[in-house]
Design an enzyme around this catalytic site. Structure first.
Site, PDB file in Angstrom:
ATOM      1  N   ARG A 104     -25.162 -27.001  -9.896  1.00 33.60           N
ATOM      2  CA  ARG A 104     -24.377 -27.898 -10.744  1.00 33.60           C
ATOM      3  C   ARG A 104     -24.266 -27.279 -12.135  1.00 33.60           C
ATOM      4  O   ARG A 104     -25.279 -26.992 -12.763  1.00 33.60           O
ATOM      5  CB  ARG A 104     -25.072 -29.268 -10.823  1.00 33.60           C
ATOM      6  CG  ARG A 104     -24.456 -30.201 -11.825  1.00 33.60           C
ATOM      7  CD  ARG A 104     -25.178 -31.560 -11.927  1.00 33.60           C
ATOM      8  NE  ARG A 104     -24.597 -32.302 -13.003  1.00 33.60           N
ATOM      9  CZ  ARG A 104     -25.254 -32.786 -14.066  1.00 33.60           C
ATOM     10  NH1 ARG A 104     -26.569 -32.660 -14.153  1.00 33.60           N
ATOM     11  NH2 ARG A 104     -24.618 -33.415 -15.027  1.00 33.60           N
ATOM     12  N   HIS A 149     -20.028 -32.109 -20.365  1.00 29.27           N
ATOM     13  CA  HIS A 149     -21.468 -32.145 -20.649  1.00 29.27           C
ATOM     14  C   HIS A 149     -21.655 -31.870 -22.145  1.00 29.27           C
ATOM     15  O   HIS A 149     -22.210 -30.843 -22.530  1.00 29.27           O
ATOM     16  CB  HIS A 149     -22.213 -31.141 -19.769  1.00 29.27           C
ATOM     17  CG  HIS A 149     -23.690 -31.387 -19.650  1.00 29.27           C
ATOM     18  ND1 HIS A 149     -24.348 -31.507 -18.444  1.00 29.27           N
ATOM     19  CD2 HIS A 149     -24.657 -31.533 -20.577  1.00 29.27           C
ATOM     20  CE1 HIS A 149     -25.646 -31.713 -18.642  1.00 29.27           C
ATOM     21  NE2 HIS A 149     -25.857 -31.730 -19.940  1.00 29.27           N
ATOM     22  N   GLU A 194     -24.199 -38.243 -18.644  1.00 30.51           N
ATOM     23  CA  GLU A 194     -25.019 -39.091 -19.516  1.00 30.51           C
ATOM     24  C   GLU A 194     -24.249 -39.730 -20.664  1.00 30.51           C
ATOM     25  O   GLU A 194     -24.458 -39.394 -21.842  1.00 30.51           O
ATOM     26  CB  GLU A 194     -26.212 -38.294 -20.051  1.00 30.51           C
ATOM     27  CG  GLU A 194     -27.144 -37.810 -18.969  1.00 30.51           C
ATOM     28  CD  GLU A 194     -28.506 -37.361 -19.508  1.00 30.51           C
ATOM     29  OE1 GLU A 194     -28.660 -37.205 -20.732  1.00 30.51           O
ATOM     30  OE2 GLU A 194     -29.424 -37.182 -18.688  1.00 30.51           O
ATOM     31  N   ASN A 334     -29.580 -38.971 -13.560  1.00 31.97           N
ATOM     32  CA  ASN A 334     -30.529 -38.047 -14.182  1.00 31.97           C
ATOM     33  C   ASN A 334     -31.759 -38.874 -14.516  1.00 31.97           C
ATOM     34  O   ASN A 334     -31.671 -39.836 -15.287  1.00 31.97           O
ATOM     35  CB  ASN A 334     -29.969 -37.457 -15.474  1.00 31.97           C
ATOM     36  CG  ASN A 334     -28.780 -36.540 -15.233  1.00 31.97           C
ATOM     37  OD1 ASN A 334     -28.457 -36.209 -14.082  1.00 31.97           O
ATOM     38  ND2 ASN A 334     -28.133 -36.115 -16.292  1.00 31.97           N
ATOM     39  N   TYR A 336     -35.963 -38.792 -15.608  1.00 35.81           N
ATOM     40  CA  TYR A 336     -37.106 -38.006 -16.066  1.00 35.81           C
ATOM     41  C   TYR A 336     -38.370 -38.832 -16.249  1.00 35.81           C
ATOM     42  O   TYR A 336     -39.459 -38.390 -15.931  1.00 35.81           O
ATOM     43  CB  TYR A 336     -36.774 -37.323 -17.405  1.00 35.81           C
ATOM     44  CG  TYR A 336     -35.767 -36.201 -17.283  1.00 35.81           C
ATOM     45  CD1 TYR A 336     -36.177 -34.886 -17.092  1.00 35.81           C
ATOM     46  CD2 TYR A 336     -34.396 -36.452 -17.341  1.00 35.81           C
ATOM     47  CE1 TYR A 336     -35.264 -33.850 -16.972  1.00 35.81           C
ATOM     48  CE2 TYR A 336     -33.473 -35.422 -17.218  1.00 35.81           C
ATOM     49  CZ  TYR A 336     -33.912 -34.116 -17.032  1.00 35.81           C
ATOM     50  OH  TYR A 336     -33.002 -33.103 -16.902  1.00 35.81           O
ATOM     51  N   GLU A 405     -30.265 -34.695 -11.937  1.00 32.79           N
ATOM     52  CA  GLU A 405     -31.249 -34.003 -12.786  1.00 32.79           C
ATOM     53  C   GLU A 405     -32.603 -34.657 -12.624  1.00 32.79           C
ATOM     54  O   GLU A 405     -32.706 -35.895 -12.552  1.00 32.79           O
ATOM     55  CB  GLU A 405     -30.889 -34.076 -14.282  1.00 32.79           C
ATOM     56  CG  GLU A 405     -29.796 -33.161 -14.720  1.00 32.79           C
ATOM     57  CD  GLU A 405     -29.549 -33.225 -16.226  1.00 32.79           C
ATOM     58  OE1 GLU A 405     -30.518 -33.424 -16.992  1.00 32.79           O
ATOM     59  OE2 GLU A 405     -28.378 -33.081 -16.613  1.00 32.79           O
TER      60      GLU A 405
HETATM   61  C1  NOJ Z   1     -30.354 -34.361 -19.685  1.00 36.98           C
HETATM   62  C2  NOJ Z   1     -29.213 -33.519 -20.116  1.00 36.98           C
HETATM   63  O1  NOJ Z   1     -28.140 -33.703 -19.251  1.00 36.98           O
HETATM   64  C3  NOJ Z   1     -29.563 -32.048 -20.242  1.00 36.98           C
HETATM   65  O2  NOJ Z   1     -28.528 -31.439 -20.942  1.00 36.98           O
HETATM   66  C4  NOJ Z   1     -30.901 -31.890 -20.914  1.00 36.98           C
HETATM   67  O3  NOJ Z   1     -31.196 -30.549 -21.159  1.00 36.98           O
HETATM   68  C5  NOJ Z   1     -31.956 -32.521 -20.039  1.00 36.98           C
HETATM   69  N1  NOJ Z   1     -31.666 -33.930 -19.925  1.00 36.98           N
HETATM   70  C6  NOJ Z   1     -33.388 -32.365 -20.557  1.00 36.98           C
HETATM   71  O4  NOJ Z   1     -33.534 -33.064 -21.740  1.00 36.98           O
END
Ligand code: NOJ
Length: 512
Positions: A104, A149, A194, A334, A336, A405
């Site tokens: 991607r 992006h 995002e 995405n 985390y 992500e």
């Molecule tokens: C989300 C973002 O899409 C990406 O650009 C970024 O590097 C990562 N999170 C890590 O923070």
């Protein structure tokens, strides 16, 4: 004495309870579902470099990093970044070493359309993406493209960027060119990466370009325009390109999990969820469409009390609600980390007013005992990922999910056991969610290699490959996580016991 049906029932409950315990301490290899795609991601400004080469014009990150170099950690910038513009063959070689099903990446709008508009197409920029796509396809690696992006052409920013409603046309025109140029070979499209970060961080606070700090106002206007722009592009693809090109298209939302500090704060956590990502998910994925009710009510009430003649949250017209509703083939996430939330008396007046945070009236934080990454916001909470996937399944009628992500940041170093452990734990709970019925088809590691981590520059590293920023050829070296991810992809299994031999090079397997 228990009759046999009852006995069976109790035995079944016991086995079920045991298997949940086993999930937590799972140590046997676990299979990925057939057909699940495993890949890795990057984004244009974060890796390409060549910021002014071959006719590319300036975007908002070029402008920001040149105008105010030291708002970025160690005054870094993306002028050269990973130099992928020139090193794309090495990038594809790495994809082959890992055995990725897909990669991607995103397109740089100002590289393809230097005037921002389709009156002039930059052949050299197009050639770069054609080369990258063709090189990937040669080895059966599927390209997945993000149209936006975060690197908006500066000229469009000068006209207000995402706060100007004309962005709907600008983004549609640009996207049409991308579908025309690459859609014969690219079957996976993401409109916008995002939106929350684009709008809240770019227009509401000083943590993303263009650092336009008008919280509780510009961020909401950005949100509305962005959703309409996304939906227009979705329908354009659906009507004009899908019949011939046969691809799939959707939006990428950043979705953290918000855990109430205790049961009494459940409403606060839900309110924050709706403000943070419900604002994007509800208009597209709910049955009713539109912004979440709680947001509409809270922002309207605050706006009135503050003396605004109307709500600071713009309204969708009924036509726009219909346009946006259902405008995504899948929900791309995405994910985390997780955050704790509470609301008590101390919150009122805590945030500047008017502002997005004042509109919500909650306080959020990370538990200090939580294990962390190099990025201060990133804590290792796999149960939050599991709860998030469960919530999405329940709230939005089990949509098809792409994880676009997921990853962990470190400083430099090749033996990244903490990253390996993060990936294993998050993949493990993802497999739990799949067992529970979540329809997850795609998993993407962020990132293929270290890259420009926005305001943190190159100080926070997310790569499966380490990049040496001192070397002119930006040497890429696989970390332990690369070896482990390769084995996961090869075996289609998650094996907590696998220990790679890092003294051996990461070589390309026959079929790649
Ligand atoms: C989300 C973002 O899409 C990406 O650009 C970024 O590097 C990562 N999170 C890590 O923070």
């Amino acid at each position: 004495m228990l009759g046999s049906p009852q006995l069976l029932f109790y035995v079944a409950c016991f086995v079920l309870a045991e298997s949940k315990v086993a999930n937590v301490n799972r140590h046997e290899a676990r299979k990925f579902p057939d057909g699940m795609l495993l890949g890795a991601a990057t984004a244009s400004y974060q890796v390409e470099g060549a910021w002014d080469e071959d006719g590319k014009s300036e975007n908002i990150w070029d402008t920001l990093t040149h105008r105010e170099p030291c708002v970025i950690a160690e005054c870094h910038n993306g002028d050269v970044a990973d130099n992928s513009y020139h090193l794309y063959k090495r990038d594809v070689e790495m994809m082959r070493e890992l055995g990725l099903d897909f990669y991607r990446f995103s397109l740089s709008w100002s590289r393809i359309l230097p005037t921002s508009f389709p009156d002039k197409i930059n052949e050299k920029g197009v050639e770069y993406y054609n080369n990258l796509i063709d090189e990937m396809l040669k080895y059966n690696i599927q390209p997945m493209i993000t149209l936006y992006h975060w690197d908006l052409p500066q000229k469009l920013q000068d006209m207000g960027g995402w706060t100007n409603p004309h962005i709907v046309d600008w983004f549609t025109d640009y996207s049409r060119i991308a579908f025309e140029l690459f859609g014969d070979r690219v079957k996976y499209w993401f409109t916008i990466n995002e939106p929350k970060e684009v709008c809240y961080q770019g227009y509401g606070s000083a943590s993303m370009a263009p650092l336009f700090t008008m919280s509780g106002y510009a961020d909401y206007i950005c949100t509305k325009n962005l959703l309409v722009a996304h939906a227009k592009v979705y329908h354009m693809y659906n009507n004009e390109f899908r019949p011939a090109q046969g691809g799939t298209i959707g939006i990428v939302l950043s979705m953290s999990f918000y855990e109430p500090e205790s049961e009494e704060h459940a409403e606060a956590a839900e309110d924050l969820t709706q403000f943070e990502w419900g604002i994007y998910a509800n208009p597209i994925f709910s049955k009713t469409g539109d912004f979440p009710q709680v947001m509409k009510e809270k922002v309207a009430a605050k706006s009135k009390a503050q003396g605004f003649p109307r709500s600071r949250l713009p309204e969708f017209t009924p036509e726009e609600i219909e346009l946006v509703k259902g405008s995504s083939d899948f929900l791309a996430i995405n994910h985390y980390t997780t955050t704790l939330v509470y609301r008590n008396e101390s919150v009122f007046g805590y945030h500047a007013s008017p502002s997005y945070y004042d509109d919500i009236d909650v306080i959020s934080y990370k538990d200090s005992s939580w294990e962390g990454a190099a990025s201060s916001w990133l804590k290792v909470i796999p149960w939050g990922f599991y709860k998030l996937l469960t919530k999405i399944r329940e709230d939005y009628d089990n949509p098809t999910i792409f994880i676009t992500e997921n990853g962990f940041s470190t400083r430099q170093g090749l033996v990244d056991d903490d990253r390996v452990s993060y990936y294993r734990q998050y993949l493990d709970v993802m497999l739990d969610a799949i067992e529970d019925g979540s329809d997850i088809r795609v998993y993407t590691a962020w990132s293929l290699m270290d890259n420009f981590e926005w305001l943190q520059g190159y100080t926070e590293r997310f790569g499966l490959y380490e990049v040496d920023y001192e070397s002119p050829d930006r040497t890429r070296t696989p970390r332990k996580a690369a070896y482990v991810y390769k084995e996961i992809i090869r075996s289609r299994k998650l094996d907590f016991h696998y220990e790679p031999d890092m003294s051996l090079p990461l070589t390309i397997d026959e079929e790649h």
